[in-house]
Design a protein around this motif. Structure first.
Motif, PDB file in Angstrom:
ATOM      1  N   ARG A 150       0.771  -1.283   0.058  1.00 12.80           N
ATOM      2  CA  ARG A 150      -0.067  -0.126  -0.113  1.00 12.80           C
ATOM      3  C   ARG A 150       0.722   1.266  -0.144  1.00 12.80           C
ATOM      4  NH1 ARG A 150      -3.890  -0.872   5.113  1.00 12.80           N
ATOM      5  NH2 ARG A 150      -2.430  -1.678   6.109  1.00 12.80           N
ATOM      6  N   ILE A 151       0.225   2.741  -0.481  1.00 18.43           N
ATOM      7  CA  ILE A 151       0.654   3.606   0.009  1.00 18.43           C
ATOM      8  C   ILE A 151      -0.262   4.271   0.282  1.00 18.43           C
ATOM      9  CG2 ILE A 151       2.270   3.086  -2.441  1.00 18.43           C
ATOM     10  CD1 ILE A 151       0.457   5.292  -3.661  1.00 18.43           C
ATOM     11  N   THR A 152       0.970   5.689   0.915  1.00 15.45           N
ATOM     12  CA  THR A 152      -0.162   6.553   1.632  1.00 15.45           C
ATOM     13  C   THR A 152       0.604   8.450   1.110  1.00 15.45           C
ATOM     14  OG1 THR A 152      -0.279   7.744   3.550  1.00 15.45           O
ATOM     15  CG2 THR A 152       1.917   7.161   2.974  1.00 15.45           C
ATOM     16  N   TYR A 153      -0.085   8.914   1.238  1.00 19.09           N
ATOM     17  CA  TYR A 153      -0.169  10.418   0.447  1.00 19.09           C
ATOM     18  C   TYR A 153      -1.236  10.778   0.746  1.00 19.09           C
ATOM     19  CZ  TYR A 153      -3.687   8.353  -2.520  1.00 19.09           C
ATOM     20  OH  TYR A 153      -4.909   7.418  -3.272  1.00 19.09           O
ATOM     21  N   VAL A 154      -0.970  12.015   1.009  1.00 16.79           N
ATOM     22  CA  VAL A 154      -1.810  13.664   0.736  1.00 16.79           C
ATOM     23  C   VAL A 154      -2.659  14.473  -0.072  1.00 16.79           C
ATOM     24  CG1 VAL A 154      -2.223  15.878   2.348  1.00 16.79           C
ATOM     25  CG2 VAL A 154      -0.649  14.262   3.031  1.00 16.79           C
ATOM     26  N   THR A 155      -3.662  14.376  -0.098  1.00 19.53           N
ATOM     27  CA  THR A 155      -4.348  14.897  -0.753  1.00 19.53           C
ATOM     28  C   THR A 155      -5.613  16.355  -0.858  1.00 19.53           C
ATOM     29  OG1 THR A 155      -7.072  13.945  -0.366  1.00 19.53           O
ATOM     30  CG2 THR A 155      -5.025  12.852  -2.139  1.00 19.53           C
ATOM     31  N   LYS A 156      -5.204  17.514  -1.305  1.00 21.23           N
ATOM     32  CA  LYS A 156      -5.915  18.544  -0.728  1.00 21.23           C
ATOM     33  C   LYS A 156      -6.961  18.747  -2.231  1.00 21.23           C
ATOM     34  CE  LYS A 156      -5.545  23.049  -0.426  1.00 21.23           C
ATOM     35  NZ  LYS A 156      -4.759  24.067  -0.828  1.00 21.23           N
ATOM     36  N   VAL A 157      -8.364  19.087  -2.057  1.00 21.55           N
ATOM     37  CA  VAL A 157      -9.406  19.332  -2.587  1.00 21.55           C
ATOM     38  C   VAL A 157     -10.231  20.331  -1.884  1.00 21.55           C
ATOM     39  CG1 VAL A 157     -11.597  18.740  -3.481  1.00 21.55           C
ATOM     40  CG2 VAL A 157      -9.906  16.794  -3.209  1.00 21.55           C
ATOM     41  N   GLY A 158      -9.816  21.411  -2.433  1.00 21.13           N
ATOM     42  CA  GLY A 158     -10.326  22.634  -2.144  1.00 21.13           C
ATOM     43  C   GLY A 158      -9.440  23.327  -0.639  1.00 21.13           C
ATOM     44  N   LYS A 159     -10.559  23.573   0.178  1.00 19.41           N
ATOM     45  CA  LYS A 159      -9.020  23.841   1.178  1.00 19.41           C
ATOM     46  C   LYS A 159      -9.535  22.487   1.959  1.00 19.41           C
ATOM     47  CE  LYS A 159      -9.998  28.562   1.794  1.00 19.41           C
ATOM     48  NZ  LYS A 159     -11.044  29.783   2.351  1.00 19.41           N
ATOM     49  N   ARG A 160      -9.017  20.814   1.815  1.00 26.51           N
ATOM     50  CA  ARG A 160      -9.672  19.990   2.435  1.00 26.51           C
ATOM     51  C   ARG A 160      -8.498  19.195   2.104  1.00 26.51           C
ATOM     52  NH1 ARG A 160     -12.168  18.967   7.384  1.00 26.51           N
ATOM     53  NH2 ARG A 160     -12.657  17.128   7.724  1.00 26.51           N
ATOM     54  N   TYR A 161      -7.063  19.102   3.746  1.00 29.33           N
ATOM     55  CA  TYR A 161      -6.428  18.022   3.363  1.00 29.33           C
ATOM     56  C   TYR A 161      -7.083  16.039   3.729  1.00 29.33           C
ATOM     57  CZ  TYR A 161      -3.525  22.078   2.682  1.00 29.33           C
ATOM     58  OH  TYR A 161      -3.280  23.568   2.687  1.00 29.33           O
ATOM     59  N   SER A 162      -6.484  15.905   2.821  1.00 29.85           N
ATOM     60  CA  SER A 162      -7.064  13.774   3.482  1.00 29.85           C
ATOM     61  C   SER A 162      -5.596  13.591   3.512  1.00 29.85           C
ATOM     62  CB  SER A 162      -8.312  13.655   3.026  1.00 29.85           C
ATOM     63  OG  SER A 162      -8.690  12.094   3.236  1.00 29.85           O
ATOM     64  N   LEU A 163      -5.351  12.911   4.611  1.00 32.38           N
ATOM     65  CA  LEU A 163      -4.538  11.495   4.350  1.00 32.38           C
ATOM     66  C   LEU A 163      -4.681  10.617   4.543  1.00 32.38           C
ATOM     67  CD1 LEU A 163      -0.921  10.843   5.442  1.00 32.38           C
ATOM     68  CD2 LEU A 163      -2.117  11.033   7.495  1.00 32.38           C
ATOM     69  N   GLN A 164      -4.065   9.870   2.850  1.00 31.25           N
ATOM     70  CA  GLN A 164      -5.058   9.185   2.483  1.00 31.25           C
ATOM     71  C   GLN A 164      -3.977   7.051   2.498  1.00 31.25           C
ATOM     72  OE1 GLN A 164      -8.117   8.995  -0.198  1.00 31.25           O
ATOM     73  NE2 GLN A 164      -8.176  11.042   0.408  1.00 31.25           N
ATOM     74  N   VAL A 165      -4.755   6.134   2.348  1.00 33.97           N
ATOM     75  CA  VAL A 165      -4.096   4.428   2.457  1.00 33.97           C
ATOM     76  C   VAL A 165      -4.614   4.192   0.530  1.00 33.97           C
ATOM     77  CG1 VAL A 165      -3.123   2.635   3.215  1.00 33.97           C
ATOM     78  CG2 VAL A 165      -3.083   4.437   4.416  1.00 33.97           C
ATOM     79  N   ALA A 166      -4.006   3.505  -0.123  1.00 36.59           N
ATOM     80  CA  ALA A 166      -4.601   2.765  -0.900  1.00 36.59           C
ATOM     81  C   ALA A 166      -3.791   2.111  -1.000  1.00 36.59           C
ATOM     82  CB  ALA A 166      -4.265   3.562  -1.864  1.00 36.59           C
ATOM     83  N   ASP A 167      -3.849   1.179  -2.296  1.00 39.16           N
ATOM     84  CA  ASP A 167      -2.948  -0.549  -3.007  1.00 39.16           C
ATOM     85  C   ASP A 167      -2.127   0.472  -3.636  1.00 39.16           C
ATOM     86  OD1 ASP A 167      -6.047  -2.168  -3.499  1.00 39.16           O
ATOM     87  OD2 ASP A 167      -5.008  -1.506  -1.604  1.00 39.16           O
ATOM     88  N   ALA A 168      -1.621  -0.346  -4.202  1.00 37.33           N
ATOM     89  CA  ALA A 168       0.068   0.263  -4.802  1.00 37.33           C
ATOM     90  C   ALA A 168      -0.499   0.573  -6.090  1.00 37.33           C
ATOM     91  CB  ALA A 168       0.719  -0.612  -4.530  1.00 37.33           C
ATOM     92  N   ASP A 169      -1.386  -0.047  -6.292  1.00 36.66           N
ATOM     93  CA  ASP A 169      -1.962   1.029  -7.496  1.00 36.66           C
ATOM     94  C   ASP A 169      -3.229   1.742  -7.802  1.00 36.66           C
ATOM     95  OD1 ASP A 169      -4.813  -1.813  -8.539  1.00 36.66           O
ATOM     96  OD2 ASP A 169      -4.370  -0.822  -6.939  1.00 36.66           O
ATOM     97  N   GLY A 170      -3.290   2.485  -5.949  1.00 36.47           N
ATOM     98  CA  GLY A 170      -3.916   3.426  -6.363  1.00 36.47           C
ATOM     99  C   GLY A 170      -5.899   3.177  -6.144  1.00 36.47           C
ATOM    100  N   PHE A 171      -5.749   2.221  -5.987  1.00 44.69           N
ATOM    101  CA  PHE A 171      -7.475   1.609  -5.650  1.00 44.69           C
ATOM    102  C   PHE A 171      -7.347   1.022  -4.835  1.00 44.69           C
ATOM    103  CE2 PHE A 171      -9.611   0.320 -10.064  1.00 44.69           C
ATOM    104  CZ  PHE A 171      -8.801   0.477 -10.780  1.00 44.69           C
ATOM    105  N   ASN A 172      -8.735   1.569  -3.958  1.00 46.62           N
ATOM    106  CA  ASN A 172      -9.197   1.868  -2.286  1.00 46.62           C
ATOM    107  C   ASN A 172      -8.294   2.582  -1.928  1.00 46.62           C
ATOM    108  OD1 ASN A 172     -11.137  -0.510  -2.922  1.00 46.62           O
ATOM    109  ND2 ASN A 172     -10.006  -2.631  -2.886  1.00 46.62           N
TER     110      ASN A 172
END
Lengths: 269, 429
Positions: free
Chosen positions: B167-189
């Motif tokens: 799995r990989i983790t990354y931070v998304t920013k949509v508008g003003k909202r930050y979200s720390l996400q964990v997804a499968d290595a292919d970006g799904f889920n």
């Protein structure tokens, strides 16, 4: 008086004894097929392909260096026997001179019969001049020489190609052999996936047997592993995927390609 | 006697004749880039069409192998032979399409709503089986099972462990909202671990893959948290006066390195996972930051401008004088050591931008891998072969990956909003 008598006799006896030994040795060598496959005309050739990946480009490049030594014999008539004789007087007088210089301090009656058998080892071309005394011996020696010459390297060869073809065999045939070697090497190389061979400089060797159709009999035998089984497998797959390998259709020529030893250095070049 | 000597000399010429008879051909280099593999769609249980997000199990396996850059996944629809059992395989049809390997499989229904997934990996050229496995799964595990099969295939053919189940983790920013996400290595889920209106940066995986350390500005100042991905619970690791940032987990999972400014400039400290035992590691009048542990747990690499420009240094965890590591260029930051400890990925300014570079730690040789202008946050895959990093495409943050030898480049599919701060999770069994 007695000494004078004994010397020539002892010499003749010794010489005849030696002659008989050499004849028997010759028979021994020739009655057994020492070689696994063919009795004659075997060349060991190493082909270096250090050219870029694109297939059309490398093909013309190896050709220029190779034919350089060959165009001289190629235009010659198929039987090189008469022609190589003219260059012979150059090397031949030298050994003669050497031999003569060496021999002068020694007994003179011995010179003549001994000189002729000794001239033959250094000569590189086949002679068909008939010999006075030891006819059968001379012929045996000639045949042994022919085989000998095949294994000796030719001096002025360009960097890639090492041992030379036999002089007895036509040089055009050797050119064909080299052409097929190059084609086989190119085809297999196109399928070798060096990404599976790590970052070092692995080397591996395979042995394969081919059918006249160019197909591999069974699977390649691994003689030397690269140390990485994924690399070994990738190279074996590359060889199998290259079937049918380009081999000569002419049976005598194909005979040289029946068993091949392939040496790989995937991360070089 | 001259004649004996000459005969012996003559006879000695026969010795080389006992050499080998086979013609030898040397083959140097290799032009093939990928392993051609065919994946026949697995048979499905009667009446069912198991898939995950519109992908069948063979779709997922094919996508994984293709994404690795080492495989060319062949089209199988045109081939008459569509085997599911080994007895049905007709090898010549597969060598005719230039396949070197073939994957066949079946999904069968089991009582209780479970399924049995079985597959075989076959060598098309040698016409034998390389491996075959079976799994009993719940329908929700279909995707993970596909990734595990891809891992097995990858490892069998390349000799390296596969990373498709990671799995990989990354931070998304949509508008003003930050979200720390964990997804499968292919970006799904993708799953959100924590979200806030304030920035979240510097996620770091625990070595066992069960927790993430990260920096959150939700308290209006940078504070380091550790959050369990299993329970969702988190605790504060470091909330000292000033800035608390750049957490980096030790290989044994017991300690972390962090950067604190509570005493002076940014300096590197080591702290226990539960927040106790704070120890200062560096002391300079400059900025020391971005620590990263070596895989043997003995050293910490970090960025410092103590030499006048940002460069990478190494210090023993037990303390001592830091040694400089980077010497090329005037700006080298963000050290990440490869899992085998032999190379270091980092960000270097050169060739018109900030790029991912790789330095051989033994020889000091540096190679530029990426070609963006503002690349950052490199992170090694657990098998050391791929490096995940953040890049900018048309002004938007996107994730990309490059192979450690620079040959394979890929961009992960863009989502809405910015994506930054990636970290590749460890391999878990």
């Amino acid at each position: 008086m007695i000494r004078k008598h004994e010397n020539p006799l002892a010499f003749k006896a010794g010489f005849l004894s030696l002659l008989v030994h050499v004849i028997f040795l010759g028979i021994l060598i020739f009655s057994f097929n020492w070689k696994a496959v063919q009795p004659a005309n075997i060349a060991q050739v190493e082909l270096w392909d250090s050219l870029p990946v694109e297939k059309p480009e490398p093909q013309p490049r190896p050709e220029p260096p190779k034919p350089e030594p060959k165009p001289e014999p190629k235009p010659e008539p198929p039987k090189p026997e008469p022609k190589p004789e003219p260059p012979k007087p150059e090397p031949v007088p030298e050994p003669k001179a050497d031999i003569q210089v060496k021999k002068e301090p020694e007994k003179k009656p011995v010179e003549k019969p001994k000189e002729k058998p000794k001239e033959k080892p250094p000569e590189k071309k086949v002679e068909k001049k008939p010999e006075p005394e030891p006819d059968p011996l001379a012929e045996l020696k000639k045949m042994m020489l022919e085989e000998q010459m095949e294994v000796k390297p030719r001096p002025p060869s360009p960097a890639p190609v090492a041992p030379s073809p036999t002089p007895a065999e036509s040089a055009a045939t050797q050119g064909q052999v080299d052409e097929f070697i190059r084609r086989i090497s190119q085809k297999i190389r196109g399928n070798v996936n060096r990404q599976l061979c790590g970052s070092g400089k692995p080397e591996l060797e395979l042995e394969i047997s081919l059918m006249p159709t160019g197909e591999v009999v069974g699977t390649p035998r691994l003689l030397k592993s690269s140390g990485l089984s994924a690399c070994d497998d990738a190279v074996v797959r590359a060889v199998l995927q290259s079937q049918p390998l380009p081999v000569p259709t002419e049976p005598n020529l194909f005979a040289r390609f029946r068993d091949l030893r392939l040496k790989f250095r995937p991360n070089d070049g | 006697m001259m004649n004996f000597r000459s005969i012996f000399a003559f006879l000695s010429l026969f010795l080389p004749l006992t050499g080998q008879a086979a013609l030898t051909i040397e083959i140097v280099g290799g032009a093939a880039q990928q392993i051609p593999i065919a994946i026949v769609p697995f048979s499905q249980p009667a009446g069912a069409q198991l898939s995950s997000q519109q992908q069948t199990i063979s779709d997922i396996i094919g996508a994984d192998l293709r994404r690795s850059g080492l495989f060319r996944v062949l089209e199988t629809r045109g081939v008459a032979n569509q085997p599911h059992d080994i007895a049905e395989v007709r090898y010549p049809e597969w060598s005719a399409v230039q396949a070197q390997a073939l994957t066949i499989g079946k999904i069968e229904a089991l009582p209780g709503g479970r399924y049995k997934v079985s597959f075989r990996l076959l060598d098309v050229l040698r016409q034998n089986q390389l491996t075959g496995l079976e799994y009993e799964i719940a329908p929700a595990q279909l995707r993970l099972t596909a990734h595990r099969i891809a891992d097995v295939i990858y490892e069998k053919l390349t000799g390296e462990p596969g990373v498709f189940s990671t799995r990989i983790t990354y931070v998304t920013k949509v508008g003003k909202r930050y979200s720390l996400q964990v997804a499968d290595a292919d970006g799904f889920n993708p799953q959100s671990v924590v979200a806030s209106n304030e920035p979240i940066i510097s996620p770091s995986w625990s070595p066992d893959g069960t927790s993430l350390a990260y920096v959150s500005f939700e308290k209006k100042k940078p504070v380091v948290y550790i959050q369990s991905l299993v329970s969702g619970k988190r605790h504060v690791l470091a909330n000292y006066k000033g800035n608390n940032s750049a957490p980096a987990w030790s290989p044994d999972g017991r300690r972390l390195a962090v950067v604190l400014t509570h005493a002076a400039n940014s300096q590197i400290y080591v702290i226990n996972e539960d927040g106790t035992g704070l120890k200062q590691l560096t002391s300079s009048r400059r900025i020391d930051t971005e620590p990263f542990w070596s895989p043997d747990g003995q050293s910490i690499y970090f960025t410092s401008d103590r030499g006048g420009s940002p460069q990478i240094y190494r210090v023993a965890v037990s303390g001592g004088d830091p040694q400089r590591v980077t010497f090329e260029g005037s700006y080298n930051v963000s050290p990440r050591i490869s899992p085998d400890g032999k190379s270091m990925a980092f960000i270097s300014r050169g060739q018109g931008g900030f790029k991912v570079a790789l330095q051989d730690l033994a020889t000091g040789q540096v190679q530029y891998l990426s070609d963006g202008r503002q690349d950052e946050s490199p992170s090694f895959a657990p098998n050391g072969r791929l490096i995940l990093y953040a890049t900018t495409v048309r002004g938007k943050g996107t994730l990309a990956a490059v192979s450690a030898d620079g040959r394979v480049k890929q961009r992960l599919s863009e989502t809405s909003g910015d994506v930054r701060e990636p970290a590749w999770g460890p391999a878990v069994k």
